[in-house]
Design a protein around this motif. Structure first.
Motif, PDB file in Angstrom:
ATOM      1  N   ASN A  44       0.783  -1.240   0.000  1.00 10.75           N
ATOM      2  CA  ASN A  44       0.000   0.000   0.000  1.00 10.75           C
ATOM      3  C   ASN A  44       0.814   1.290   0.000  1.00 10.75           C
ATOM      4  OD1 ASN A  44      -2.703  -1.335   0.485  1.00 10.75           O
ATOM      5  ND2 ASN A  44      -1.464  -2.118   2.163  1.00 10.75           N
ATOM      6  N   SER A  45       2.062   1.214   0.429  1.00  4.88           N
ATOM      7  CA  SER A  45       2.858   2.438   0.514  1.00  4.88           C
ATOM      8  C   SER A  45       4.324   2.116   0.270  1.00  4.88           C
ATOM      9  CB  SER A  45       2.714   3.067   1.909  1.00  4.88           C
ATOM     10  OG  SER A  45       3.345   2.235   2.860  1.00  4.88           O
ATOM     11  N   GLY A  46       5.077   3.176  -0.038  1.00  5.85           N
ATOM     12  CA  GLY A  46       6.510   3.014  -0.243  1.00  5.85           C
ATOM     13  C   GLY A  46       7.198   2.490   1.012  1.00  5.85           C
ATOM     14  N   CYS A  91      19.354   9.751   2.130  1.00 13.93           N
ATOM     15  CA  CYS A  91      18.320   9.000   1.393  1.00 13.93           C
ATOM     16  C   CYS A  91      17.179   8.676   2.352  1.00 13.93           C
ATOM     17  CB  CYS A  91      18.877   7.694   0.837  1.00 13.93           C
ATOM     18  SG  CYS A  91      19.814   7.897  -0.685  1.00 13.93           S
ATOM     19  N   PHE A  92      15.973   8.717   1.830  1.00 16.58           N
ATOM     20  CA  PHE A  92      14.788   8.412   2.629  1.00 16.58           C
ATOM     21  C   PHE A  92      14.102   7.205   2.005  1.00 16.58           C
ATOM     22  CE2 PHE A  92      10.189   9.204   3.577  1.00 16.58           C
ATOM     23  CZ  PHE A  92      10.265   9.147   4.959  1.00 16.58           C
ATOM     24  N   HIS A  93      13.765   6.251   2.854  1.00 17.57           N
ATOM     25  CA  HIS A  93      13.116   5.052   2.323  1.00 17.57           C
ATOM     26  C   HIS A  93      11.813   4.758   3.053  1.00 17.57           C
ATOM     27  CE1 HIS A  93      16.741   4.344   0.033  1.00 17.57           C
ATOM     28  NE2 HIS A  93      17.460   4.423   1.145  1.00 17.57           N
ATOM     29  N   GLY A  94      11.194   5.808   3.626  1.00 19.79           N
ATOM     30  CA  GLY A  94       9.970   5.592   4.389  1.00 19.79           C
ATOM     31  C   GLY A  94      10.269   5.660   5.864  1.00 19.79           C
ATOM     32  N   SER A  95       9.204   5.475   6.664  1.00 23.49           N
ATOM     33  CA  SER A  95       9.387   5.764   8.089  1.00 23.49           C
ATOM     34  C   SER A  95       9.328   4.513   8.961  1.00 23.49           C
ATOM     35  CB  SER A  95       8.356   6.800   8.539  1.00 23.49           C
ATOM     36  OG  SER A  95       7.073   6.424   8.111  1.00 23.49           O
ATOM     37  N   VAL A 111      19.305   1.947  -1.989  1.00 25.33           N
ATOM     38  CA  VAL A 111      19.696   3.276  -2.480  1.00 25.33           C
ATOM     39  C   VAL A 111      18.564   3.905  -3.288  1.00 25.33           C
ATOM     40  CG1 VAL A 111      20.753   2.408  -4.635  1.00 25.33           C
ATOM     41  CG2 VAL A 111      21.602   4.535  -3.631  1.00 25.33           C
ATOM     42  N   GLU A 112      18.462   5.227  -3.196  1.00 27.47           N
ATOM     43  CA  GLU A 112      17.625   5.965  -4.138  1.00 27.47           C
ATOM     44  C   GLU A 112      18.503   6.211  -5.367  1.00 27.47           C
ATOM     45  OE1 GLU A 112      15.161   9.490  -2.922  1.00 27.47           O
ATOM     46  OE2 GLU A 112      16.281   9.249  -1.081  1.00 27.47           O
ATOM     47  N   PRO A 113      18.151   5.697  -6.523  1.00 32.64           N
ATOM     48  CA  PRO A 113      19.029   5.879  -7.679  1.00 32.64           C
ATOM     49  C   PRO A 113      19.203   7.346  -8.072  1.00 32.64           C
ATOM     50  CG  PRO A 113      17.064   4.624  -8.279  1.00 32.64           C
ATOM     51  CD  PRO A 113      17.022   4.806  -6.802  1.00 32.64           C
ATOM     52  N   ALA A 116      16.311  12.060  -3.962  1.00 36.38           N
ATOM     53  CA  ALA A 116      15.245  13.060  -4.104  1.00 36.38           C
ATOM     54  C   ALA A 116      14.675  13.481  -2.758  1.00 36.38           C
ATOM     55  CB  ALA A 116      14.128  12.492  -4.981  1.00 36.38           C
ATOM     56  N   ASN A 117      15.403  13.172  -1.691  1.00 34.20           N
ATOM     57  CA  ASN A 117      14.909  13.500  -0.359  1.00 34.20           C
ATOM     58  C   ASN A 117      15.887  14.348   0.450  1.00 34.20           C
ATOM     59  OD1 ASN A 117      12.180  12.194   0.228  1.00 34.20           O
ATOM     60  ND2 ASN A 117      13.264  10.551  -0.824  1.00 34.20           N
ATOM     61  N   SER A 118      16.862  14.920  -0.246  1.00 27.67           N
ATOM     62  CA  SER A 118      17.744  15.925   0.367  1.00 27.67           C
ATOM     63  C   SER A 118      17.843  17.051  -0.653  1.00 27.67           C
ATOM     64  CB  SER A 118      19.132  15.335   0.629  1.00 27.67           C
ATOM     65  OG  SER A 118      19.042  14.334   1.610  1.00 27.67           O
ATOM     66  N   PHE A 172      17.075  -1.159  -5.388  1.00 22.22           N
ATOM     67  CA  PHE A 172      16.851   0.184  -5.908  1.00 22.22           C
ATOM     68  C   PHE A 172      15.497   0.641  -5.380  1.00 22.22           C
ATOM     69  CE2 PHE A 172      19.436   1.369  -9.951  1.00 22.22           C
ATOM     70  CZ  PHE A 172      20.615   1.189  -9.260  1.00 22.22           C
ATOM     71  N   ASP A 173      15.535   1.677  -4.550  1.00 15.67           N
ATOM     72  CA  ASP A 173      14.270   2.243  -4.086  1.00 15.67           C
ATOM     73  C   ASP A 173      13.810   3.242  -5.146  1.00 15.67           C
ATOM     74  OD1 ASP A 173      12.163   3.491  -2.941  1.00 15.67           O
ATOM     75  OD2 ASP A 173      13.173   4.105  -1.099  1.00 15.67           O
ATOM     76  N   GLU A 174      12.905   2.747  -5.990  1.00 19.00           N
ATOM     77  CA  GLU A 174      12.398   3.568  -7.093  1.00 19.00           C
ATOM     78  C   GLU A 174      11.002   4.109  -6.776  1.00 19.00           C
ATOM     79  OE1 GLU A 174      13.508   3.651 -10.835  1.00 19.00           O
ATOM     80  OE2 GLU A 174      14.660   1.783 -10.984  1.00 19.00           O
ATOM     81  N   VAL A 175      10.730   4.320  -5.496  1.00 24.51           N
ATOM     82  CA  VAL A 175       9.425   4.867  -5.105  1.00 24.51           C
ATOM     83  C   VAL A 175       9.221   6.244  -5.766  1.00 24.51           C
ATOM     84  CG1 VAL A 175       8.124   5.794  -3.124  1.00 24.51           C
ATOM     85  CG2 VAL A 175       9.144   3.516  -3.001  1.00 24.51           C
ATOM     86  N   VAL A 176      10.296   7.014  -5.877  1.00 28.00           N
ATOM     87  CA  VAL A 176      10.195   8.301  -6.576  1.00 28.00           C
ATOM     88  C   VAL A 176      10.490   8.146  -8.069  1.00 28.00           C
ATOM     89  CG1 VAL A 176      11.268  10.579  -6.851  1.00 28.00           C
ATOM     90  CG2 VAL A 176      10.688   9.760  -4.574  1.00 28.00           C
ATOM     91  N   THR A 177      11.563   7.456  -8.414  1.00 24.72           N
ATOM     92  CA  THR A 177      12.029   7.442  -9.812  1.00 24.72           C
ATOM     93  C   THR A 177      11.243   6.484 -10.701  1.00 24.72           C
ATOM     94  OG1 THR A 177      13.699   5.817  -9.161  1.00 24.72           O
ATOM     95  CG2 THR A 177      14.399   8.129  -9.266  1.00 24.72           C
ATOM     96  N   GLY A 180       6.266   2.908  -5.999  1.00 26.70           N
ATOM     97  CA  GLY A 180       5.132   3.482  -5.265  1.00 26.70           C
ATOM     98  C   GLY A 180       4.674   4.701  -6.049  1.00 26.70           C
ATOM     99  N   LYS A 181       4.363   5.764  -5.340  1.00 23.81           N
ATOM    100  CA  LYS A 181       4.047   7.075  -5.928  1.00 23.81           C
ATOM    101  C   LYS A 181       3.378   6.997  -7.315  1.00 23.81           C
ATOM    102  CE  LYS A 181       7.039   9.500  -2.841  1.00 23.81           C
ATOM    103  NZ  LYS A 181       6.778  10.653  -2.052  1.00 23.81           N
ATOM    104  N   VAL A 182       4.135   7.236  -8.414  1.00 25.20           N
ATOM    105  CA  VAL A 182       3.517   7.363  -9.750  1.00 25.20           C
ATOM    106  C   VAL A 182       2.658   6.147 -10.093  1.00 25.20           C
ATOM    107  CG1 VAL A 182       3.956   7.548 -12.236  1.00 25.20           C
ATOM    108  CG2 VAL A 182       5.333   8.894 -10.632  1.00 25.20           C
TER     109      VAL A 182
HETATM  110  C1  LIG Z   1      12.511   7.171  -2.099  1.00 27.13           C
HETATM  111  C2  LIG Z   1      11.351   6.942  -1.178  1.00 27.13           C
HETATM  112  N1  LIG Z   1      11.136   5.711  -0.679  1.00 27.13           N
HETATM  113  C3  LIG Z   1      10.106   5.440   0.131  1.00 27.13           C
HETATM  114  C4  LIG Z   1       9.224   6.428   0.500  1.00 27.13           C
HETATM  115  C5  LIG Z   1       8.070   6.106   1.406  1.00 27.13           C
HETATM  116  O1  LIG Z   1       6.907   6.085   0.671  1.00 27.13           O
HETATM  117  P1  LIG Z   1       5.479   6.301   1.388  1.00 27.13           P
HETATM  118  O2  LIG Z   1       5.427   7.724   1.815  1.00 27.13           O
HETATM  119  O3  LIG Z   1       4.489   5.936   0.310  1.00 27.13           O
HETATM  120  O4  LIG Z   1       5.417   5.361   2.538  1.00 27.13           O
HETATM  121  C6  LIG Z   1       9.394   7.718   0.014  1.00 27.13           C
HETATM  122  C7  LIG Z   1       8.454   8.796   0.399  1.00 27.13           C
HETATM  123  O5  LIG Z   1       8.601   9.942   0.075  1.00 27.13           O
HETATM  124  C8  LIG Z   1      10.486   7.994  -0.845  1.00 27.13           C
HETATM  125  O6  LIG Z   1      10.711   9.219  -1.327  1.00 27.13           O
END
Ligand SMILES: Cc1ncc(COP(=O)(O)O)c(C=O)c1O
Length: 403
Positions: free
Chosen positions: A92-94, A120-124, A182-184, A187-189, A215-220, A243-245
């Motif tokens: 359901n979410s990144g 890098c941000f990969h969710g919380s 890694v975020e390829p 996009a979070n800094s 590869f965390d492609e939630v953004v890319t 995720g996202k798009v």
């Molecule tokens: C690269 C990346 N991974 C994971 C997440 C977490 O996704 P979500 O907010 O859908 O839980 C984000 C959120 O901005 C993100 O930018």
């Protein structure tokens, strides 16, 4: 606020509705939007095709607790766009996607440690809330309180774009390294593009040490190209998070990759992962609409808008002799008040007070960019010449105000 990044001083505007590239607040003001839901809205707000598919889906029920053909169709499409994804699971979410990808990597390798990169941000969730970007950076909580040391100690932190440091950390931990995430594109800094040598180097380390490259492609994903950063940079990951798009504004995400790894997920394997809402028919309908609209034309259009806008902003900066710079990758960009920003440290040392002035002025001029320096602006296919004109005028004024 239901997510901290939405907060800003003195108070955020409250939204009445949004359509295309515009967002409207409850006080009747209109903004050209570059937040775009923090990335998902590649086709703009209230896209008709997505809305119509979602309406049809809702009429047929909102959740079944049993599989549907639509989920299988979506999985096939994801596989087509991402050749490295041989099997995929919808979530359901990144945050869920990266959390489960990491658990899966640990289950598959039988090892504990992961490497992530500062900024890098990969969710919380716990194992990635260590030197994280996005809201965790904006609000000065690089390692969130409540995250147990016992959880965080298995997360090793390296420097983005520093392949030597990463190799050293990886080799030192070779017997216990489960994954590199890694975020390829970072996009979070703000927005920090990768060095090709760095991305290729990560592939090399994973191959050498038998750890999983995530590869965390939630953004890319679906943002840089139909096949995301992997297509754009020509590098294959072992596991990918999307995720996202993918959901076009609806909550859906996915993780997938090599079959040998994915087979370890329950019910076929021993790595547990589950979710009441996973693959829910409404989000899946939205994702099917999104994936139907993905084609090369879309990316050419986004690229053209991005290039024109960013070169206009650069011209303003040069003409006025400002200490400011724009980082830009396809339909993502961010302004920093610094000479150049190629690293996380440089992003941190940019002038945030000037950024806050710039943000406020942009808002007054009717352009909504992310309130934080450590986020990214997103362009959608709904942005047209008129939005470009308004934006350039606003930037011209806001850069003056930010001096
Ligand atoms: C690269 C990346 N991974 C994971 C997440 C977490 O996704 P979500 O907010 O859908 O839980 C984000 C959120 O901005 C993100 O930018």
């Amino acid at each position: 606020m239901n997510s901290p990044v939405r907060a800003f001083e003195p108070n955020p505007f409250f939204v009445r509705e949004a359509k295309g590239a515009r967002i409207y607040d409850v006080d009747g003001r209109e903004y050209v939007d570059y937040v775009m839901g923090y990335g998902p809205l590649l086709f703009g707000h209230a896209n008709e095709r997505i809305i119509s598919r979602v309406k049809e889906a809702i009429e047929r029920g909102t959740l079944y607790g049993a599989p549907t053909e639509a989920e299988v169709e979506l999985a096939k499409r994801i596989k087509r766009f991402y050749p490295s994804i041989e099997m995929v699971r919808l979530v359901n979410s990144g945050t869920e996607a990266t959390m489960h990808a990491i658990r899966l990597a640990r289950g598959f390798t039988g090892r504990k440690k992961i490497i992530k990169f500062e900024g890098c941000f990969h969710g919380s969730h716990d194992s990635v809330l260590v030197k994280a970007g996005s809201g965790a950076l904006t609000f000065g909580v690089p390692s969130s309180s409540g995250v147990l040391e016992d959880a965080a100690k298995h997360t090793l932190v390296s420097r983005y774009n520093d392949i030597n440091m990463t190799e050293e950390i990886a080799r030192k931990n070779r017997d216990d390294l489960a994954a590199i995430i890694v975020e390829p594109v970072m996009a979070n800094s703000g927005l920090i593009p990768p060095d090709m040598e760095f991305l290729r180097g990560l592939r090399g380390i994973a191959d050498e040490l038998g750890c999983v490259l995530i590869f965390d492609e939630v953004v890319t994903g679906f943002r840089l190209a139909p096949g995301g950063a992997q297509e754009y940079y020509g590098i294959r990951a072992d596991l990918t998070t999307l995720g996202k798009v993918l959901g076009g504004g609806f909550p859906i995400a996915a993780f997938g990759g090599r079959e040998e790894i994915m087979r370890n997920i329950s019910p076929s394997g021993k790595v547990y992962q589950a979710g009441t809402f996973s693959g829910n028919p409404v989000s899946v309908a939205a994702a099917l609409a999104v994936t139907e609209m993905i084609n090369n034309e879309v990316y050419l259009r986004l690229r053209e808008y991005g290039r024109k806008l960013v070169s206009a902003i650069k011209e303003i900066i040069e003409d006025r002799n400002l200490i400011a710079t724009v980082n830009h990758v396809e339909s993502m960009f961010q302004i920093f008040f610094a000479e150049r920003v190629g690293t996380y440290e440089e992003a941190l040392s940019s002038d945030r007070e000037r950024f806050a002035n710039y943000f406020r002025r942009m808002l007054e001029k009717g352009v909504f960019v992310p309130p934080s320096q450590f986020e990214t602006c997103f362009i959608s296919t709904a942005h047209s010449d008129e939005e470009m004109r308004i934006t350039i005028e606003a930037v011209d004024d806001a850069l003056k105000a930010a001096r």
